[in-house]
Write a protein that holds these residues in place. Structure first.
Motif, PDB file in Angstrom:
ATOM      1  N   THR B 245      25.755  23.873 -37.770  1.00 49.40           N
ATOM      2  CA  THR B 245      26.582  22.608 -37.604  1.00 49.40           C
ATOM      3  C   THR B 245      27.939  23.103 -36.845  1.00 49.40           C
ATOM      4  O   THR B 245      27.851  22.240 -35.733  1.00 49.40           O
ATOM      5  N   GLY B 246      28.328  24.000 -37.180  1.00 48.12           N
ATOM      6  CA  GLY B 246      29.570  24.391 -36.496  1.00 48.12           C
ATOM      7  C   GLY B 246      29.507  24.914 -35.174  1.00 48.12           C
ATOM      8  O   GLY B 246      30.326  24.303 -34.081  1.00 48.12           O
ATOM      9  N   GLN B 247      28.332  25.629 -34.717  1.00 44.66           N
ATOM     10  CA  GLN B 247      28.048  25.673 -33.363  1.00 44.66           C
ATOM     11  C   GLN B 247      28.087  24.523 -32.596  1.00 44.66           C
ATOM     12  O   GLN B 247      28.447  24.233 -31.256  1.00 44.66           O
ATOM     13  N   ILE B 248      26.849  23.516 -32.950  1.00 45.78           N
ATOM     14  CA  ILE B 248      26.622  22.420 -32.305  1.00 45.78           C
ATOM     15  C   ILE B 248      27.932  21.759 -31.846  1.00 45.78           C
ATOM     16  O   ILE B 248      28.071  20.943 -30.831  1.00 45.78           O
ATOM     17  N   ILE B 249      28.824  21.485 -33.074  1.00 42.22           N
ATOM     18  CA  ILE B 249      29.923  20.531 -32.720  1.00 42.22           C
ATOM     19  C   ILE B 249      31.065  21.348 -31.909  1.00 42.22           C
ATOM     20  O   ILE B 249      31.770  20.446 -31.018  1.00 42.22           O
ATOM     21  N   SER B 250      31.201  22.543 -32.165  1.00 42.00           N
ATOM     22  CA  SER B 250      32.341  23.103 -31.357  1.00 42.00           C
ATOM     23  C   SER B 250      31.794  23.748 -30.290  1.00 42.00           C
ATOM     24  O   SER B 250      32.707  23.997 -29.200  1.00 42.00           O
ATOM     25  N   PRO B 252      28.820  23.080 -28.171  1.00 38.88           N
ATOM     26  CA  PRO B 252      27.223  22.609 -27.579  1.00 38.88           C
ATOM     27  C   PRO B 252      26.878  23.193 -26.248  1.00 38.88           C
ATOM     28  O   PRO B 252      27.588  23.291 -25.448  1.00 38.88           O
ATOM     29  N   ARG B 253      25.599  23.621 -26.405  1.00 36.07           N
ATOM     30  CA  ARG B 253      25.109  24.231 -25.030  1.00 36.07           C
ATOM     31  C   ARG B 253      24.339  23.037 -24.216  1.00 36.07           C
ATOM     32  O   ARG B 253      24.703  23.276 -23.149  1.00 36.07           O
ATOM     33  N   ALA B 254      23.582  22.414 -24.627  1.00 38.38           N
ATOM     34  CA  ALA B 254      22.800  21.381 -23.914  1.00 38.38           C
ATOM     35  C   ALA B 254      23.776  20.200 -23.369  1.00 38.38           C
ATOM     36  O   ALA B 254      24.666  20.010 -24.015  1.00 38.38           O
ATOM     37  N   ALA B 255      23.545  19.808 -22.222  1.00 39.01           N
ATOM     38  CA  ALA B 255      24.224  18.792 -21.576  1.00 39.01           C
ATOM     39  C   ALA B 255      24.249  17.671 -22.219  1.00 39.01           C
ATOM     40  O   ALA B 255      25.384  16.715 -22.650  1.00 39.01           O
ATOM     41  N   TYR B 256      23.001  17.263 -22.980  1.00 38.58           N
ATOM     42  CA  TYR B 256      23.027  15.935 -23.664  1.00 38.58           C
ATOM     43  C   TYR B 256      23.904  16.210 -25.142  1.00 38.58           C
ATOM     44  O   TYR B 256      24.539  15.142 -25.380  1.00 38.58           O
ATOM     45  N   THR B 257      23.737  17.230 -25.727  1.00 39.17           N
ATOM     46  CA  THR B 257      24.491  17.362 -26.772  1.00 39.17           C
ATOM     47  C   THR B 257      26.104  17.348 -26.443  1.00 39.17           C
ATOM     48  O   THR B 257      26.922  16.545 -27.183  1.00 39.17           O
ATOM     49  N   ARG B 258      26.525  17.622 -25.268  1.00 36.28           N
ATOM     50  CA  ARG B 258      27.766  17.833 -25.059  1.00 36.28           C
ATOM     51  C   ARG B 258      28.080  16.397 -24.812  1.00 36.28           C
ATOM     52  O   ARG B 258      29.456  15.754 -25.166  1.00 36.28           O
ATOM     53  N   ALA B 259      27.415  15.616 -24.191  1.00 36.07           N
ATOM     54  CA  ALA B 259      27.670  14.086 -24.044  1.00 36.07           C
ATOM     55  C   ALA B 259      27.704  13.299 -25.270  1.00 36.07           C
ATOM     56  O   ALA B 259      28.670  12.503 -25.514  1.00 36.07           O
ATOM     57  N   LEU B 260      26.920  13.740 -26.450  1.00 37.54           N
ATOM     58  CA  LEU B 260      27.121  13.250 -27.594  1.00 37.54           C
ATOM     59  C   LEU B 260      28.293  13.512 -28.572  1.00 37.54           C
ATOM     60  O   LEU B 260      28.987  12.871 -29.275  1.00 37.54           O
ATOM     61  N   VAL B 261      28.797  14.770 -28.135  1.00 35.21           N
ATOM     62  CA  VAL B 261      29.979  15.328 -28.872  1.00 35.21           C
ATOM     63  C   VAL B 261      31.164  14.472 -28.313  1.00 35.21           C
ATOM     64  O   VAL B 261      32.200  14.172 -29.080  1.00 35.21           O
ATOM     65  N   SER B 521      38.532   6.317 -42.957  1.00 40.10           N
ATOM     66  CA  SER B 521      37.055   6.399 -43.335  1.00 40.10           C
ATOM     67  C   SER B 521      36.455   6.646 -42.070  1.00 40.10           C
ATOM     68  O   SER B 521      35.014   6.632 -42.192  1.00 40.10           O
ATOM     69  N   VAL B 522      36.791   6.614 -40.937  1.00 34.86           N
ATOM     70  CA  VAL B 522      35.946   6.699 -39.604  1.00 34.86           C
ATOM     71  C   VAL B 522      35.650   8.329 -39.566  1.00 34.86           C
ATOM     72  O   VAL B 522      36.568   9.115 -39.368  1.00 34.86           O
ATOM     73  N   PRO B 523      34.419   8.391 -39.628  1.00 37.29           N
ATOM     74  CA  PRO B 523      33.860   9.994 -39.626  1.00 37.29           C
ATOM     75  C   PRO B 523      34.458  10.627 -38.407  1.00 37.29           C
ATOM     76  O   PRO B 523      34.400  10.094 -37.207  1.00 37.29           O
ATOM     77  N   GLU B 524      35.051  11.761 -38.394  1.00 37.25           N
ATOM     78  CA  GLU B 524      35.380  12.293 -37.400  1.00 37.25           C
ATOM     79  C   GLU B 524      34.443  13.744 -37.258  1.00 37.25           C
ATOM     80  O   GLU B 524      33.939  14.031 -37.954  1.00 37.25           O
ATOM     81  N   MET B 525      34.529  13.980 -35.693  1.00 36.10           N
ATOM     82  CA  MET B 525      33.396  14.933 -35.716  1.00 36.10           C
ATOM     83  C   MET B 525      33.820  16.459 -35.893  1.00 36.10           C
ATOM     84  O   MET B 525      34.005  17.300 -34.862  1.00 36.10           O
TER      85      MET B 525
END
Lengths: 272, 544
Positions: B245-250, B252-261, B521-525
């Motif tokens: 999780t930590g790696q994906i959030i802080s 992200p390697r794929a372009a799509y994940t970066r867009a999601l973050v 209450s708004v989840p933060e990434m």
């Protein structure tokens, strides 16, 4: 459109054949309706393919002209019931309020009395002609079409696209004919087939009871009545019109079933 | 090193599609996905709708929804391939080793039976424990999940508890038979943001205390970051990225994940106040035949070319305010002024220009368009109706509008069913624009869309505002959206406005209690956000 299933194809073929016979009766019937061309209840022969009836008329010709009478009256009554029932049903659903209440309770009132009894009462009071038959059957059947179309339309009027049309300021006729009708069409078309068959059965019943089509004209129900006495002597003449009624009912039902399953598959139901 | 519980290798899932008018076609829903879950760990599955996340989740109990087939690869649970299990084997497995928590608890419970009956049903069916033992465990789970009166909670019927409580009851149902693995399928998506955080915390705690492993399926990366140890990012049935999780959030390697973050990073400069185009003045409204005011003395303004965001949870009266403004629900008290003239409270007595200048866009674009009309008719009708455009002039203008919403030629002949979710919403925007409105009411227009698509819609709305100078009244429960587009904000609670002002004022302290609750209450990434918030809240309540 997906491929038509074999059952629906048979239904279409049977129904189409009956309508074709009804439309071309004048040209394809070997004898006229009234002409007594043989003896009483003659058996099947080359001259009379289905034999003759209780006073020596050609049964096949009577059947062909009977198809014309039956199908014409049933079709006209169905069109009348759908034209009035669906428009009033949609109107009640979109207008709501007192108009809906008055129409719906009126329909409840009519439907509370069994249709056959109500129509017998009316038909004994008025002159029985083809026109009165159509009017009585059409208006009585319209109550059922009203129920269905109101129920379907109530579901559609709460959709956001109908609200969007109302917010745009559209008139009632646009909302009924352009927003609701196209979306209510499939269930109504399926119902159309079923109501048509009920009309065929109904006119046959009335004629069998003697309050339907008046002699010398006859529909299939009338033919059954005329020849029913023969059954006692082993003469099968009454069976031919009975068989025709059953065959048409089955044919139309097969088509209606297909239309109905296509409707439900639109909503993600059966037939997927 | 913990033991591997679930090991999915090269999974391939197919289904047959029956497009109308064409021969059946084979679809590959999931292609070559490999993933594993260790005992007591949580794997988050994330992706937009159609990414195959639920399909993969259900494959963990060797189940495929209507017509879906697992055609390749292995699904190993506790060391054996459950794809090969027969019906009896599957029956023994489901509900015992793997359980499932669905998105809509309201649809998953039998309304005719008490909750306890349903929560212990699986345990009894599998003969895992006696009724008394199962009920004791259920009560313990109710307590763990923070349900009120755990002793008697099970005596209630599903309709007697709130949506958030029902979702927790379903979690109790899933945990009751002491499974090895629980599949959570979007368990908080249908809940309000303030409820979501409670349910999320309860689920997280229950997972920790029971030591169960879990698959957590969601489309919201910020949510999954709170509960998951590892994350699998999916798109179109293929793995995009798989990591901690930590790696994906802080990182992200794929372009799509970066867009999601980086989604929801729209910067919007607040505009200075101006003379309002719409002013809602002490409006009170109630539904006919009731004795309860659903709107209480609401006063808000919208300036030309600006955005007023109405925020609040479900049932707070946001949409009712829109209905009062449009005249669908006539206000019983107060006045609504538009461009200096007073609007009649009732829709029927408004002029055609009043109607034209005030347009509306809905949450569910699906049902906001007549399925039997083409896009051309849908957009063309307002042109015909308000401006009398016909034939070629109308078609030209339709095409202009399609260009404005960044959809090309050829769309005019399509039916709504042939569009994607984002395209549908764009067509609804074009229909509103066709009337050349001064104000558009946007009712939760992005909440049914995937994050990236929603982002696109928000950007489009902002661009159109800059070009056409149209004002928005933007109804939403999502504060991230509000931050992205609002100039002014009104926070609603139980039919009344509890906080109202410029965006910078509303979003900076001191807060009232409700706004504070809503904002926090708004989840933060970021991992650990959930614990921080809960700790903060516990301290506050201890302080009081």
């Amino acid at each position: 459109m997906r491929r038509i299933p074999i059952s629906a194809l048979i239904g279409l073929l049977v129904t189409g054949a009956f309508f074709a016979v009804a439309l071309t009766a004048q040209w394809i019937a070997p004898y006229s309706m009234e002409e007594a061309s043989g003896g009483v209840w003659e058996p099947i022969s080359a001259a009379h393919w289905l034999g003759t009836d209780n006073i020596g008329r050609d049964l096949l010709s009577r059947m062909i002209f009977g198809a014309q009478v039956t199908i014409f009256i049933a079709t006209a009554a169905t069109i009348l019931s759908f034209a009035t029932g669906s428009v009033l049903g949609f109107l009640a659903a979109t207008a709501g309020g007192w108009l809906d209440q008055v129409l719906s309770r009126l329909v409840d009132l009519i439907m509370a009395v069994p249709t056959l009894i109500l129509s017998l009462v009316i038909l004994t009071a008025v002159d029985v002609t083809n026109l009165t038959l159509i009017l009585v059957m059409g208006f009585l059947d319209a109550t059922r079409v009203f129920r269905l179309s109101r129920a379907v339309a109530v579901d559609i009027t709460v959709m956001d696209y109908v609200e969007a049309a109302r917010l745009r300021g559209e008139g009632r006729s646009w909302i009924i004919f352009r927003e609701i009708l196209p979306n209510a069409l499939s269930p109504l078309v399926a119902e159309l087939g079923l109501r048509f068959i009920f009309a065929v059965l109904f006119i046959s019943t009335l004629s069998f009871l003697g309050l339907g089509v008046q002699p010398p004209l006859a529909d299939w129900g009338g033919l059954v009545k005329e020849n029913s006495a023969g059954l006692v002597y082993g003469v099968p003449a009454a069976l031919a019109p009975a068989f025709a009624i059953a065959l048409l009912a089955i044919g139309v039902n097969l088509v209606a079933d297909w239309v109905l399953s296509r409707t439900t598959s639109l909503k993600g139901g059966r037939g997927g | 090193m913990a033991e591997t519980l679930l090991d999915i290798r090269n999974l391939r899932i197919e289904a047959t599609a029956y497009p109308p008018g064409e021969p059946p076609r084979n679809l590959v829903l999931v292609d070559n996905v490999s993933v594993s879950v260790k005992k007591g760990r949580v794997l988050g599955l994330i992706g937009e709708s159609g990414a195959g996340k639920s399909t993969i989740g259900l494959s963990a109990m060797a189940y495929g929804r209507g017509g879906v087939r697992l055609t390749g690869g292995e699904v190993r649970l506790n060391g054996r391939d459950i794809r090969l299990a027969d019906a009896a084997g599957l029956r023994a497995l489901r509900g015992r080793e793997v359980t499932y928590v669905a998105q809509s608890a309201a649809a998953a419970f039998n309304p005719a039976k008490r909750l306890m009956e349903q929560v212990v049903e699986t345990c009894l069916h599998h003969r895992l424990m006696s009724r008394a033992e199962a009920e004791t465990r259920a009560v313990w789970l109710f307590g763990k999940l923070g349900l009120p009166n755990p002793e008697t909670f099970g005596n209630r019927y599903p309709h007697q508890v709130s949506g958030g409580q029902l979702q927790r009851a379903m979690t109790a149902m899933a945990l009751c038979p002491k499974p090895d693995l629980v599949i959570f399928d979007e368990p908080t998506t249908a809940l309000d943001v303030t409820t979501q955080i409670d349910v999320l915390a309860a689920i997280k705690e229950a997972i920790r205390d029971t030591g169960v492993a879990a698959l957590y399926i969601t489309h919201d990366l910020a949510v999954v970051a709170q509960v998951a140890d590892d994350i699998l990012v999916l798109r179109g049935g293929k793995t995009v990225e798989y990591g901690a999780t930590g790696q994906i959030i802080s990182d992200p390697r794929a372009a799509y994940t970066r867009a999601l973050v980086s989604v929801r990073s729209i910067e919007h400069q607040e505009k200075p106040d101006a003379r309002p185009i719409l002013s809602v003045d002490h409006v009170t409204a109630r539904y006919p035949g009731t004795h309860f005011d659903v709107l209480k003395d609401v006063t808000v303004d919208v300036a030309p070319g600006q955005t007023l965001a109405i925020v609040g949870e479900s049932g707070s009266g946001k949409s009712t305010l829109a209905r009062a403004i449009t005249g669908l629900l006539p206000a019983t008290q107060g006045r609504i002024r538009f461009d200096g003239r007073e609007l009649s409270p009732d829709l029927a007595s408004r002029t055609r220009d009043d109607l034209r200048e005030l347009q509306m866009i809905y949450q569910m674009a699906d049902v906001a368009m007549n399925p039997r009309q083409t896009v051309g008719t849908i957009i063309g009708r307002p042109l015909e109706f308000y401006f009398g455009l016909k034939g070629e002039a109308r078609d030209r203008r339709v095409q202009e509008l399609l260009d404005q919403i960044e959809m090309g030629a050829g769309f005019a002949k399509r039916f709504p069913a042939e569009l994607s979710g984002g395209q549908k919403q764009r067509v609804c925007i074009a229909r509103a624009l066709a009337a050349k409105p001064r104000l558009i009411i946007c009712d939760e227009v992005t909440s049914a869309l995937d994050p990236l698509v929603a982002d696109g819609i928000l950007k489009l709305l902002l661009a159109l505002q800059a070009r056409e100078g149209v004002a928005y009244l933007f109804i939403t429960h999502d504060l991230a959206t509000v931050k992205a587009i609002a100039d002014k904000i009104a926070v609603m609670l139980k039919g009344a406005v509890v906080r109202y002002g410029r965006k910078s004022d509303v979003l900076s302290p001191p807060f009232d209690d409700y706004t504070d609750l809503l904002l926090s209450s708004v989840p933060e990434m970021k991992p650990g956000w959930l614990e921080q918030v809960l700790k903060h809240r516990r301290m506050e309540s201890a302080g009081n």
